[in-house]
Write a protein that holds these residues in place. Sequence first.
Motif, PDB file in Angstrom:
ATOM      1  N   PHE A 174       0.838  -1.208   0.000  1.00 23.66           N
ATOM      2  CA  PHE A 174       0.000   0.000   0.000  1.00 23.66           C
ATOM      3  C   PHE A 174       0.867   1.250   0.000  1.00 23.66           C
ATOM      4  O   PHE A 174       0.581   2.221  -0.694  1.00 23.66           O
ATOM      5  N   ILE A 175       1.929   1.226   0.799  1.00 25.06           N
ATOM      6  CA  ILE A 175       2.828   2.389   0.832  1.00 25.06           C
ATOM      7  C   ILE A 175       3.425   2.600  -0.561  1.00 25.06           C
ATOM      8  O   ILE A 175       3.486   3.722  -1.075  1.00 25.06           O
ATOM      9  N   SER A 176       3.854   1.506  -1.177  1.00 22.55           N
ATOM     10  CA  SER A 176       4.415   1.627  -2.522  1.00 22.55           C
ATOM     11  C   SER A 176       3.378   2.210  -3.466  1.00 22.55           C
ATOM     12  O   SER A 176       3.694   3.065  -4.296  1.00 22.55           O
ATOM     13  N   ALA A 177       2.127   1.743  -3.322  1.00 23.90           N
ATOM     14  CA  ALA A 177       1.067   2.267  -4.182  1.00 23.90           C
ATOM     15  C   ALA A 177       0.876   3.750  -3.923  1.00 23.90           C
ATOM     16  O   ALA A 177       0.668   4.532  -4.859  1.00 23.90           O
ATOM     17  N   ALA A 178       0.990   4.148  -2.640  1.00 21.09           N
ATOM     18  CA  ALA A 178       0.826   5.567  -2.322  1.00 21.09           C
ATOM     19  C   ALA A 178       1.901   6.386  -3.024  1.00 21.09           C
ATOM     20  O   ALA A 178       1.623   7.415  -3.647  1.00 21.09           O
ATOM     21  N   LEU A 179       3.143   5.907  -2.940  1.00 15.82           N
ATOM     22  CA  LEU A 179       4.233   6.667  -3.551  1.00 15.82           C
ATOM     23  C   LEU A 179       4.123   6.634  -5.069  1.00 15.82           C
ATOM     24  O   LEU A 179       4.436   7.597  -5.762  1.00 15.82           O
ATOM     25  N   LEU A 180       3.648   5.497  -5.577  1.00 18.63           N
ATOM     26  CA  LEU A 180       3.449   5.398  -7.027  1.00 18.63           C
ATOM     27  C   LEU A 180       2.374   6.393  -7.467  1.00 18.63           C
ATOM     28  O   LEU A 180       2.527   7.081  -8.475  1.00 18.63           O
ATOM     29  N   ALA A 181       1.312   6.484  -6.677  1.00 20.32           N
ATOM     30  CA  ALA A 181       0.249   7.434  -7.008  1.00 20.32           C
ATOM     31  C   ALA A 181       0.781   8.857  -6.928  1.00 20.32           C
ATOM     32  O   ALA A 181       0.448   9.707  -7.750  1.00 20.32           O
ATOM     33  N   LEU A 182       1.655   9.088  -5.945  1.00 24.02           N
ATOM     34  CA  LEU A 182       2.275  10.403  -5.801  1.00 24.02           C
ATOM     35  C   LEU A 182       3.081  10.719  -7.063  1.00 24.02           C
ATOM     36  O   LEU A 182       3.037  11.833  -7.586  1.00 24.02           O
ATOM     37  N   ALA A 183       3.815   9.723  -7.554  1.00 23.00           N
ATOM     38  CA  ALA A 183       4.603   9.947  -8.767  1.00 23.00           C
ATOM     39  C   ALA A 183       3.686  10.172  -9.962  1.00 23.00           C
ATOM     40  O   ALA A 183       3.985  10.977 -10.838  1.00 23.00           O
ATOM     41  N   PHE A 184       2.557   9.481  -9.966  1.00 19.93           N
ATOM     42  CA  PHE A 184       1.633   9.628 -11.095  1.00 19.93           C
ATOM     43  C   PHE A 184       0.912  10.968 -11.073  1.00 19.93           C
ATOM     44  O   PHE A 184       0.262  11.327 -12.054  1.00 19.93           O
ATOM     45  N   MET A 185       1.018  11.699  -9.944  1.00 13.93           N
ATOM     46  CA  MET A 185       0.451  13.040  -9.918  1.00 13.93           C
ATOM     47  C   MET A 185       1.112  13.892 -10.999  1.00 13.93           C
ATOM     48  O   MET A 185       0.612  14.952 -11.364  1.00 13.93           O
ATOM     49  N   ALA A 186       2.259  13.438 -11.469  1.00 16.60           N
ATOM     50  CA  ALA A 186       2.958  14.140 -12.544  1.00 16.60           C
ATOM     51  C   ALA A 186       2.030  14.431 -13.707  1.00 16.60           C
ATOM     52  O   ALA A 186       2.153  15.446 -14.379  1.00 16.60           O
ATOM     53  N   PHE A 187       1.102  13.523 -13.948  1.00 14.98           N
ATOM     54  CA  PHE A 187       0.280  13.647 -15.147  1.00 14.98           C
ATOM     55  C   PHE A 187      -0.961  14.486 -14.928  1.00 14.98           C
ATOM     56  O   PHE A 187      -1.707  14.736 -15.868  1.00 14.98           O
ATOM     57  N   SER A 188      -1.194  14.913 -13.669  1.00 18.80           N
ATOM     58  CA  SER A 188      -2.442  15.628 -13.458  1.00 18.80           C
ATOM     59  C   SER A 188      -2.383  16.939 -14.225  1.00 18.80           C
ATOM     60  O   SER A 188      -1.367  17.627 -14.251  1.00 18.80           O
ATOM     61  N   GLY A 189      -3.461  17.236 -14.877  1.00 15.49           N
ATOM     62  CA  GLY A 189      -3.521  18.457 -15.662  1.00 15.49           C
ATOM     63  C   GLY A 189      -2.883  18.329 -17.024  1.00 15.49           C
ATOM     64  O   GLY A 189      -2.776  19.295 -17.762  1.00 15.49           O
ATOM     65  N   MET A 190      -2.446  17.109 -17.374  1.00 16.20           N
ATOM     66  CA  MET A 190      -1.821  16.948 -18.683  1.00 16.20           C
ATOM     67  C   MET A 190      -2.909  16.975 -19.755  1.00 16.20           C
ATOM     68  O   MET A 190      -3.926  16.313 -19.648  1.00 16.20           O
ATOM     69  N   ARG A 191      -2.697  17.798 -20.761  1.00 14.53           N
ATOM     70  CA  ARG A 191      -3.710  17.925 -21.812  1.00 14.53           C
ATOM     71  C   ARG A 191      -3.071  17.867 -23.176  1.00 14.53           C
ATOM     72  O   ARG A 191      -1.929  18.276 -23.357  1.00 14.53           O
ATOM     73  N   LEU A 192      -3.829  17.372 -24.105  1.00 15.30           N
ATOM     74  CA  LEU A 192      -3.311  17.324 -25.478  1.00 15.30           C
ATOM     75  C   LEU A 192      -4.070  18.291 -26.361  1.00 15.30           C
ATOM     76  O   LEU A 192      -5.251  18.482 -26.168  1.00 15.30           O
TER      77      LEU A 192
END
Lengths: 192, 316, 173, 436, 201
Positions: A174-192
């Motif tokens: 779960f902790i790993s998933a939390a950090l992975l989700a944190l890293a995936f925040m990179a994509f928030s607001g990404m638009r094409l």
Amino acid sequence: MENLLAIAVGAIFVNNFVLFRFLGLCPFFGVSKKTSSALGMGFAVIFVMTCASAITWLIYTYLLIPFEIKFMRTVTFILVIATFVQLLEMVIRKHNPSLYKALGIYLPLITTNCAVMGVALLNVEEEYSLIGSVVNGFSAGIGFTLALLLMSGIRERLELADVPRSFEDLPIAFISAALLALAFMAFSGMRL
Amino acid sequence: MPELIVSPSPHIRSDVSIEKIMYSVIIALIPTVACGVYFFGTQVINIIVACILSALFTEYLALRLMGRKFVMDGSAIITGLLLALCLPPRIPLWMAALGAAFAIAFAKCVFGGLGQNIFNPALVGRVFLMVSWPVEMTTWIMPFTYDAVTTATPLGLWKMEQIATPHINLALGNVSGCIGETSAIAILIGGVFLIAKRYIDWRTPLSYIATVGILMLILRQDQDPVFHILAGGLFLGAFFMATDYVTTPITREGRIIFGIGAGVIVVAIRLIGGYPEGVAFSILLMNAFTPLIDRHVKPRVYGIKRKKIFTSPVDR
Amino acid sequence: MESVKRIVRISIPLILICIVSGATLTVSNDMTKGRIEEVEERKINGSLSIVFPGASFNKMDDYYSAMINGEEMGYAFVAEGSGYSGTIKTMVGMYQNGTISRIHVISQLETPGLGTQIAEPDFTNQFSGKRIEDIRLRRDGGLIDSITGATISSRAITEIVRTRAEEVMNETR
Amino acid sequence: MLKSRSFRAGIHPPGSKITAGKPIEKAKIPPFITVLLHQHAGAPCKPLVKRGDEVKAGQKIGDSDSFSSAPVHSSISGIVKEISTQLSPTGREVQGILIESDGRDEWVRMEKINPEKASKREIIARIREAGIVGLGGGYPTHVKLSPKKGKEIDTLILNGAECESYVTADHRVMLEHSEKVVKGMKIIMKVVEAERGFIGIEDNKRDAITRMREVVEREGDKRIEVIPLKTKYPQGEQGILVKAILNREKPSGGHLYDTGAIVQNVSTAKATYDAVYEGIPLVERVVTVTGDVKEPKNLLARIGTSFRELIGECGGYKGEVGKILKGGLMGGIAQWRDDVPVIKNTNCILVLNRGKSRTPEERACIRCGTCVEVCPIGLIPTILGKLAVEGRFEECMEYHIQDCMGCGSCTYVCPSKIPIAQLISYGKEELKKRAG
Amino acid sequence: MKLDELTKGVFKYNPIFYLMLGLCPLLAVSTRVDNALGMSLGVLFVLVGSNVIISLFRQWIPPEVRIPCFIVVIASFVTIVDLFMHGYVPELHERLGIYIPLIVVNCIILGRVEAFASKKPVSHSLLDGIGMSIGFMLGIVAIASVREVLSTGAMTIFGYAIIPIFTETPATVMLLPPGAFLTIAIIMALINYKNIRKERK
């Protein structure tokens, strides 16, 4: 016509099914101990999600809407998905035993995988076209597989790590998933 | 005849130790810290001290809880220091300290401590703060204006208003931004020192920076790649975070892939993403890919012809 | 013969269950249908009365015309577009002369605590009384102050509102 | 001078060749010797003498029926005192013949052979009879020179790399017995029908390179070439040497013969010369006694002399002794006692005092990747080590554990001081046990 | 004896912390306590209803098609919840969004129906359903309160301030997915820690 690329990027990265919508968590934690099984599960999910998106869209558009029984969508969708997976399992088992060996064991797990049901419901909510739904289903499957693969890599490496006892196995996952989700925040607001 | 010591070979070890590496990294960061203090005032020192103390204290506490011995190996100091360097110069002290504590506790100690973590703790700390307190984390000041006059970073200016900052300012660090990501030259001095000492692999920073430059050159004719290389935290990330041993691939081949991947992500975030800057995220994302890279990218083994770089797990 | 029997034996309970389920759901649907429609209507009406308090509304093509004491004051319309993450949906009230009366954010999925501030009165009140061409961020030459740290969300909503307002102006002219 | 050839990776441990300038000294004839019956790879010998027998220097006192074995000879004249179990410097317990010197040093020699006229079989038989084994590795030389049918050998490489710290025995042999080395080399080339011969010497031994070149030129043999090599560890490992000089690789799981090359130590070539031209069996060899002894030396020692004897000849210990190694710092075997005898492949006796003998504290792996960088084979040592500790031996196979040659470079460089090489060899042992 | 059926779901076999079921809604809607309460009431209704109905008709359901039958029953209850929530608590309905119809694939429900209700009498099944739902509610409310308090600096349930605002700068991360994973990880680690200490004694 929707922007298909935007749908794809959205489903894979921005709103990753596992890490942002919390769909398909059971297999995400259950089948992520080995990369090989994660890959098998991933392929099975991609396939089922793509097909389920198409089928449920057709049923919704040509059956539920004309008969004005949209409220029946939950019942029909789940039945259709369950039947489809069941049939798929039987077909694969009969015609392609090697594929069955690789994917078949994961199929029963998919029946109650909320990711499949979730993608069908989302397609309807977002009012995607048929192609849009299929792209969304396929991309969501890819996003699921990506998250699953990363997770399995992490967990394989954690097997050699000296994790404190209270955190062993699931908590550290779960902790790993939390950090992975944190890293995936990179994509928030990404638009094409 | 005293009793002889029997041990397996080799009977000599190199004089490189964990401490030596860690303290060298800290020494390499001195120019950057000095620049931060010079441009943003002495408040910066408070932030750095708060981060380091909080990191050390958290590590001590966590290791005690786990029933392990606390060793002053310098790794917690680096985490605290690096975190401080990628914080805005006027962040509240409690926030900086909390970030360091979070980084050490949840990105390092729960994985089993030094050497076992998957994600770079300092960057986890930064992103944690960034997501939690976006306002405080994006309040910048101009250099030498020691009271908080909010302004935008060069990348922010570029993204929102298409204003480019002169290269010389970026190189010297006379721009607003995080404490440690202003002066490219200061970071470069530290990075070259570490490369010369052979403590870090030159492949990661080179492939990382080159990828950003080349992609910017190809994708955006209206933008000069030099700006994108110098602006933001790319240098700090490339030399000090993408080279973190624990969270990056172990093989040279893998490190090049890591650098390229991180570069691609930075460019994607800067061009189409929601944030003006993507160095921290790019490295964290590649950290997540590191176990997979390590598994499939291995050096060629003597006596075995290289067939495929990637061996699919299904093959086995 | 045996297999037919078996199929019948298996499928009859399933079919029965489906029928019962269908019937129950139809009944429930009928019971709630009215309320659901009312709820949906109230949502729209609620936001309509926020942007033009005290007015009555006539539904036109894709906007509402707002009447006060039988006189057309202006138009209310929904402006939709993508924000920082996800769609931002706003109800906009605009006087006939192209001045904004008020805006109200119906739904948005912006970054909690940051982008979500676009829905708060501190931000939305800025729109009231502004002319269409001034619905731009200050740094873009307009009169709207953006939210610190959430420039993208701020810009997105101003763009969404302005574009749609211009459209409606052209339609009604 | 040509550019030195090399291989990828590897390490640069301190050379410490403090005895490089010291000419070979003849060691005193010891009062007694212990000739172990198993000094080589292959089958052990059976004693040919019994208690009370009188023997002469050079007399064969142990042999085996097996082809892959080499006989042993007495290196002094005297009386057989007992035949009993002895501790070998390799750490094993083997049968040994204890001989007390009569002080007369009487010799028996074999008949001289003219290699120009003798047949291949005769020469191989002589090499076996003289008990020659690889003076670096200890593998019976005649076996090595008899490749299986179908394996074409075109090249002989003489290994003068001597990449180990402290060891200078081969270096001195090359300087002082250059002709014998080259002549011995030509004998071996004749036996294996090699078309080319290379003498690989690390470039920290410039004098040896020059000297060997002179001799080769004087001999006028165009097939032989002296190759300078980069000073780097493990340059002297057979497979690495073949790679550095010929750019050929021993296939994984295969044999060195598959490269078409044979590697012999320079001292082995010299011993071959002695056996063929002079009829002297392998009963003495050059041993570098170095490290923390009062006066480090290169000694020509009789095989079977105890370490203690030779250390004594070098003035004894300097400071408190911590470790005694058979071999150099990187690959040496630590001894339990100092009265073990010199065996045929003892090239060095290295004494380390207490301070240098400490094993550093082991810490957590920080995945710095230095071990990967230095591994000459291209393995990922740290992961292999971790997997072996966890007992996941099957996965070790995926990471090519079998290709590790145990050079110890990974352990040397590890900043966390993890004994990686030891962990890997544990994994290899376990896998061997499982394979049966 | 019967009370066991009720309490086992709450503590011993808590569906969340012991059985690891129903993770998706658990993490998705636990941003606020009232969402969590709404979701768990929905689950309670569906689970108890399905348990009772299936248990009632368990003899008549042919084993070959039991899964489809279960699914139809569950889906019907879910739809009822969906419709009534939409009509009577529209705000909650909007916040929970697609996670209401997704109750149908909540593993707790199918799991209990399959493992328990299809084999046991009605009264047991009823108690089991209530117990399991309360267990689920405990878990999701626990997580939701942690997340709400930390992410908003206050706690408000259905408009009533339970905990007044105590900080102006709450940690937004707790509202976002990482916060959800983190919270459940820590709660589970605490449970493990307790168990390990018990073991040692």
